[in-house]
Design an enzyme around this catalytic site. Structure first.
Site, PDB file in Angstrom:
ATOM      1  N   HIS A  26       3.775  -2.241   3.108  1.00 33.65           N
ATOM      2  CA  HIS A  26       3.780  -0.911   2.508  1.00 33.65           C
ATOM      3  C   HIS A  26       5.094  -0.645   1.777  1.00 33.65           C
ATOM      4  O   HIS A  26       6.158  -1.006   2.268  1.00 33.65           O
ATOM      5  CB  HIS A  26       3.572   0.161   3.585  1.00 33.65           C
ATOM      6  CG  HIS A  26       2.237   0.096   4.254  1.00 33.65           C
ATOM      7  ND1 HIS A  26       1.926  -0.854   5.200  1.00 33.65           N
ATOM      8  CD2 HIS A  26       1.122   0.858   4.104  1.00 33.65           C
ATOM      9  CE1 HIS A  26       0.675  -0.684   5.614  1.00 33.65           C
ATOM     10  NE2 HIS A  26       0.171   0.358   4.965  1.00 33.65           N
ATOM     11  N   ASP A  69       0.827  -1.207   0.000  1.00 27.52           N
ATOM     12  CA  ASP A  69       0.000   0.000   0.000  1.00 27.52           C
ATOM     13  C   ASP A  69       0.862   1.258   0.000  1.00 27.52           C
ATOM     14  O   ASP A  69       2.044   1.226   0.371  1.00 27.52           O
ATOM     15  CB  ASP A  69      -0.891   0.035   1.249  1.00 27.52           C
ATOM     16  CG  ASP A  69      -2.050  -0.932   1.173  1.00 27.52           C
ATOM     17  OD1 ASP A  69      -2.093  -1.752   0.237  1.00 27.52           O
ATOM     18  OD2 ASP A  69      -2.920  -0.872   2.070  1.00 27.52           O
TER      19      ASP A  69
END
Length: 260
Positions: A230, A85
């Site tokens: 991430h 992400d």
């Protein structure tokens, strides 16, 4: 002929000439016919554009009641999906791509629209390596707090940005903070976006250190898991180091990496 006779005769002649000239001017002059004017034909008006919440959208899909937390089962195999992400990031995304390339792993990247617009080359690199690009709103907004119109803008603008960059409309969406709502599901359905969550969260976004990230991944992962990590939004070097240690262990444990 006397001068008086000549003068009278001249007056008569001049008078006759003037009458002849007036008679000629009074005759109707031939008129040139104007060419016929073709009736004006206007082109048909184009039909009005069909209403759409975003210029680029997939066909509407059924409205989800909840996001998907795991991947479909594959008989006889242990499967896991790796997701990223908040990217792309000019420092960490290339490191992640290099690591995935080394282990022949395909992953899913849920990109923030603003970051995608700022780094289109990285988006193309992700696609060129065979990974899937989904979206993560335009500005990483907490959608649960927003009205439907703002939700549509956040989701649709990110979708449009990725579509314009890759030439392909993304089909997967992840809400920042895992913050879904009925309005989010309605908008996603209208744009043809499937909502994807996760069941493994090593909390790398909180920067706990590479050791904890690695141990949390290995401790939580199971068959059909979706792992949340991430590649943007902060210092992701601990995440990269954690994955360098965790991925070979998962591969040696018999896991096969799949898309979400």
């Amino acid at each position: 002929m006397t001068d008086q006779q000549w003068t009278g005769s001249r007056r008569v002649l001049l008078a006759l000439g003037g009458l002849t000239l007036l008679s000629a001017c009074a005759q109707p002059q031939p008129r040139t016919a104007a060419p016929p004017v073709a009736p004006t034909t206007l082109p048909p008006s184009p039909p009005p554009p069909s209403p759409s919440p975003t210029p680029t959208g997939l066909p509407r899909i059924p409205v989800q009641k909840a996001p998907r937390y795991v991947v479909p089962a594959v008989p006889g195999q242990k499967v896991v999906a790796l997701t990223f992400d908040d990217g792309p990031h000019p420092v960490y995304t290339p490191q992640v791509l290099k690591l995935l390339r080394k282990h022949h792993i395909k992953a899913t990247f849920f990109v923030v629209g603003q970051e995608a617009a700022g780094h289109p080359g990285l988006i193309r690199s992700i696609v060129d390596d065979g990974h899937t690009v989904g979206t993560h709103t335009w500005s990483h907004a907490d959608l649960h707090r927003l009205p439907a119109g703002r939700v549509r803008t956040e989701v649709g603008r990110a979708v449009d940005t990725v579509a314009a960059t890759t030439g392909r409309i993304p089909e997967l969406f992840r809400a920042p903070y895992g913050s879904w709502s009925p309005a989010v599901f309605q908008v996603c359905a209208a744009l043809g976006q499937s909502s994807i969550a996760w069941d493994v969260d090593p909390r790398d976004w909180d920067n706990p250190g590479s050791g904890r990230i690695r141990s949390r991944i290995l401790g939580q992962v199971g068959n059909r898991s979706i792992v949340l990590t991430h590649d943007g939004g902060g210092d992701r070097s601990p995440t990269v180091r954690a994955l360098r240690g965790a991925l070979p262990i998962l591969i040696d444990s018999g896991y096969r990496f799949v898309g979400v």
